[in-house]
Design a protein around this motif. Structure first.
Motif, PDB file in Angstrom:
ATOM      1  N   VAL A 164       0.851  -0.987   0.088  1.00  0.00           N
ATOM      2  CA  VAL A 164      -0.024   0.112   0.081  1.00  0.00           C
ATOM      3  C   VAL A 164       0.867   1.301   0.057  1.00  0.00           C
ATOM      4  N   PRO A 165       0.607   2.355  -0.401  1.00  0.00           N
ATOM      5  CA  PRO A 165       1.206   3.604  -0.371  1.00  0.00           C
ATOM      6  C   PRO A 165       1.635   3.868   1.092  1.00  0.00           C
ATOM      7  N   ASP A 166       2.990   4.043   1.240  1.00  0.00           N
ATOM      8  CA  ASP A 166       3.761   4.367   2.701  1.00  0.00           C
ATOM      9  C   ASP A 166       2.988   5.466   3.101  1.00  0.00           C
ATOM     10  N   GLN A 167       2.390   6.175   2.556  1.00  0.00           N
ATOM     11  CA  GLN A 167       1.972   7.600   3.238  1.00  0.00           C
ATOM     12  C   GLN A 167       0.498   7.303   3.837  1.00  0.00           C
ATOM     13  N   ASP A 168      -0.235   6.252   3.278  1.00  0.00           N
ATOM     14  CA  ASP A 168      -1.376   5.836   3.858  1.00  0.00           C
ATOM     15  C   ASP A 168      -1.147   5.424   5.269  1.00  0.00           C
ATOM     16  N   VAL A 169      -0.042   4.773   5.555  1.00  0.00           N
ATOM     17  CA  VAL A 169       0.084   4.403   7.041  1.00  0.00           C
ATOM     18  C   VAL A 169       0.717   5.594   7.937  1.00  0.00           C
ATOM     19  N   ARG A 170       1.607   6.343   7.215  1.00  0.00           N
ATOM     20  CA  ARG A 170       1.973   7.661   7.971  1.00  0.00           C
ATOM     21  C   ARG A 170       1.018   8.334   8.329  1.00  0.00           C
ATOM     22  N   ASN A 171       0.029   8.659   7.271  1.00  0.00           N
ATOM     23  CA  ASN A 171      -0.972   9.559   7.900  1.00  0.00           C
ATOM     24  C   ASN A 171      -1.827   9.132   8.925  1.00  0.00           C
ATOM     25  N   VAL A 172      -1.720   8.076   9.674  1.00  0.00           N
ATOM     26  CA  VAL A 172      -2.596   7.386  10.613  1.00  0.00           C
ATOM     27  C   VAL A 172      -1.936   7.138  11.832  1.00  0.00           C
ATOM     28  N   VAL A 173      -0.504   7.416  11.843  1.00  0.00           N
ATOM     29  CA  VAL A 173       0.248   6.940  12.981  1.00  0.00           C
ATOM     30  C   VAL A 173      -0.243   7.321  14.210  1.00  0.00           C
ATOM     31  N   SER A 174      -0.517   8.497  14.265  1.00  0.00           N
ATOM     32  CA  SER A 174      -1.190   9.012  15.724  1.00  0.00           C
ATOM     33  C   SER A 174      -2.307   8.231  15.991  1.00  0.00           C
ATOM     34  N   GLY A 175      -3.012   7.527  15.189  1.00  0.00           N
ATOM     35  CA  GLY A 175      -4.323   6.742  15.506  1.00  0.00           C
ATOM     36  C   GLY A 175      -3.720   5.323  16.320  1.00  0.00           C
ATOM     37  N   GLY A 176      -2.628   5.161  16.316  1.00  0.00           N
ATOM     38  CA  GLY A 176      -2.164   3.714  16.761  1.00  0.00           C
ATOM     39  C   GLY A 176      -2.359   2.608  15.833  1.00  0.00           C
ATOM     40  N   ALA A 177      -2.116   1.531  16.600  1.00  0.00           N
ATOM     41  CA  ALA A 177      -2.069   0.262  15.640  1.00  0.00           C
ATOM     42  C   ALA A 177      -3.192  -0.169  15.101  1.00  0.00           C
ATOM     43  N   ARG A 178      -4.333   0.177  15.668  1.00  0.00           N
ATOM     44  CA  ARG A 178      -5.759   0.072  15.173  1.00  0.00           C
ATOM     45  C   ARG A 178      -5.663   0.647  13.775  1.00  0.00           C
ATOM     46  N   ALA A 179      -5.603   2.263  13.848  1.00  0.00           N
ATOM     47  CA  ALA A 179      -5.789   2.845  12.502  1.00  0.00           C
ATOM     48  C   ALA A 179      -4.878   2.465  11.567  1.00  0.00           C
ATOM     49  N   MET A 180      -3.476   2.069  11.751  1.00  0.00           N
ATOM     50  CA  MET A 180      -2.581   1.560  11.060  1.00  0.00           C
ATOM     51  C   MET A 180      -2.805   0.183  10.276  1.00  0.00           C
ATOM     52  N   VAL A 181      -3.401  -0.701  11.127  1.00  0.00           N
ATOM     53  CA  VAL A 181      -3.853  -1.772  10.388  1.00  0.00           C
ATOM     54  C   VAL A 181      -5.074  -1.671   9.448  1.00  0.00           C
ATOM     55  N   LEU A 182      -5.920  -0.822  10.026  1.00  0.00           N
ATOM     56  CA  LEU A 182      -7.211  -0.659   9.055  1.00  0.00           C
ATOM     57  C   LEU A 182      -6.631   0.217   7.879  1.00  0.00           C
ATOM     58  N   SER A 183      -5.504   1.007   7.781  1.00  0.00           N
ATOM     59  CA  SER A 183      -4.981   1.618   6.664  1.00  0.00           C
ATOM     60  C   SER A 183      -4.409   0.592   5.549  1.00  0.00           C
ATOM     61  N   ALA A 184      -3.931  -0.626   6.150  1.00  0.00           N
ATOM     62  CA  ALA A 184      -3.141  -1.467   5.299  1.00  0.00           C
ATOM     63  C   ALA A 184      -3.935  -2.622   4.911  1.00  0.00           C
ATOM     64  N   PHE A 185      -5.093  -2.702   5.514  1.00  0.00           N
ATOM     65  CA  PHE A 185      -5.957  -3.976   5.291  1.00  0.00           C
ATOM     66  C   PHE A 185      -7.589  -3.595   5.052  1.00  0.00           C
ATOM     67  N   ASP A 186      -8.087  -4.113   4.203  1.00  0.00           N
ATOM     68  CA  ASP A 186      -9.574  -3.729   4.164  1.00  0.00           C
ATOM     69  C   ASP A 186     -10.185  -4.923   4.958  1.00  0.00           C
ATOM     70  N   VAL A 187     -10.458  -4.649   6.104  1.00  0.00           N
ATOM     71  CA  VAL A 187     -10.888  -5.794   7.086  1.00  0.00           C
ATOM     72  C   VAL A 187     -12.096  -4.808   8.159  1.00  0.00           C
ATOM     73  N   ASP A 188     -13.111  -5.632   8.460  1.00  0.00           N
ATOM     74  CA  ASP A 188     -13.919  -5.299   9.375  1.00  0.00           C
ATOM     75  C   ASP A 188     -13.330  -5.003  10.760  1.00  0.00           C
ATOM     76  N   PRO A 189     -13.443  -3.553  11.044  1.00  0.00           N
ATOM     77  CA  PRO A 189     -12.677  -3.411  12.628  1.00  0.00           C
ATOM     78  C   PRO A 189     -13.301  -4.194  13.629  1.00  0.00           C
ATOM     79  N   LEU A 190     -14.543  -4.892  13.626  1.00  0.00           N
ATOM     80  CA  LEU A 190     -15.178  -5.480  14.657  1.00  0.00           C
ATOM     81  C   LEU A 190     -15.010  -7.039  14.546  1.00  0.00           C
ATOM     82  N   SER A 191     -14.196  -7.494  13.548  1.00  0.00           N
ATOM     83  CA  SER A 191     -14.141  -9.042  13.084  1.00  0.00           C
ATOM     84  C   SER A 191     -12.901  -9.572  13.945  1.00  0.00           C
ATOM     85  N   ASP A 192     -12.884 -10.859  14.111  1.00  0.00           N
ATOM     86  CA  ASP A 192     -11.839 -11.671  14.619  1.00  0.00           C
ATOM     87  C   ASP A 192     -10.542 -11.515  13.846  1.00  0.00           C
ATOM     88  N   GLU A 193     -10.899 -11.266  12.500  1.00  0.00           N
ATOM     89  CA  GLU A 193      -9.600 -11.342  11.695  1.00  0.00           C
ATOM     90  C   GLU A 193      -8.846  -9.862  11.962  1.00  0.00           C
TER      91      GLU A 193
END
Length: 223
Positions: free
Chosen positions: A37-66
């Motif tokens: 994914v574009p590096d900037q996508d991850v950089r833009n959400v660093v302040s949001g923590g691991a949750r935000a960075m995972v969501l920036s890198a993966f198309d996944v339901d944040p409420l899912s076990d995955e």
């Protein structure tokens, strides 16, 4: 009150830690046969923590076990890759030297867990120079609550009004202001494109660490 200490947020203020976060996110995608994914996508959400960075890198339901599995893997990988590419921002090394030569003290107040923050400080040879390191592990409430700032000031035996807190997120400024400290917002950190540091209510907003040099002059520190 004269300035006695400068406290920094860690990620996006004192240190550019994004390269290590980006490396972890990209490695996780590579392990799954996915394109970068574009590096900037991850950089833009660093302040949001691991949750935000995972969501920036993966198309996944944040409420899912995955998602939870990905988040835990991200943190585990980061534990082993948290001090590889992280470094002081341009100009920050000179600023820290200026602070020390002015007979002031400096430290770190961060929402980054101790298990990540401490190794980074040691790896970059900052642990012995920093007068204090306050992480979520040390308090019951993290920033934007004033508790971390008040704890740091207590450990330094300083009145919060003699301390400048520097950060790249509204939570930093809110924490510092609530504690009774002066605050400086930085535009060079992990600022979301839709956010504006000029609206956070900081006492000063800077584009580069060396712009904070003016505040080290005692005559510039007025009530």
């Amino acid at each position: 009150m004269r300035l006695r200490a400068v406290l920094f947020d860690m990620d996006g203020t004192l240190l550019d830690t994004a390269p290590d976060f980006i490396a972890v996110a990209q490695a996780m995608r590579l392990a799954r046969g996915l394109a970068r994914v574009p590096d900037q996508d991850v950089r833009n959400v660093v302040s949001g923590g691991a949750r935000a960075m995972v969501l920036s890198a993966f198309d996944v339901d944040p409420l899912s076990d995955e998602f939870e599995s990905l988040r835990l893997e991200f943190l585990d990988r980061y534990q082993h890759h948290c001090a590889v590419e992280s470094q002081l921002y341009d100009g920050m090394s000179e600023l820290l030297i200026d602070i020390e030569q002015a007979n002031l003290i400096w430290g770190v107040v961060t929402n980054k867990p101790l298990r990540f923050a401490e190794p980074i400080m040691h790896q970059l040879s900052l642990a012995s120079r920093s007068a204090v390191l306050v992480c979520p592990d040390h308090v019951s409430k993290s920033k934007p609550d004033p508790e971390p700032m008040l704890l740091a000031c207590s450990q330094l035996d300083l009145d919060p009004s003699t301390v400048l807190f520097v950060g790249d997120d509204l939570r930093d400024i809110e924490s510092g202001r609530a504690a009774g400290s002066r605050t400086a917002a930085v535009r060079y950190g992990y600022i979301h494109p839709d956010d504006n540091p000029d609206t956070w209510g900081a006492d000063v907003v800077v584009d580069h660490p060396l712009e904070l040099r003016a505040l080290l002059d005692r005559t510039a520190w007025t009530n």
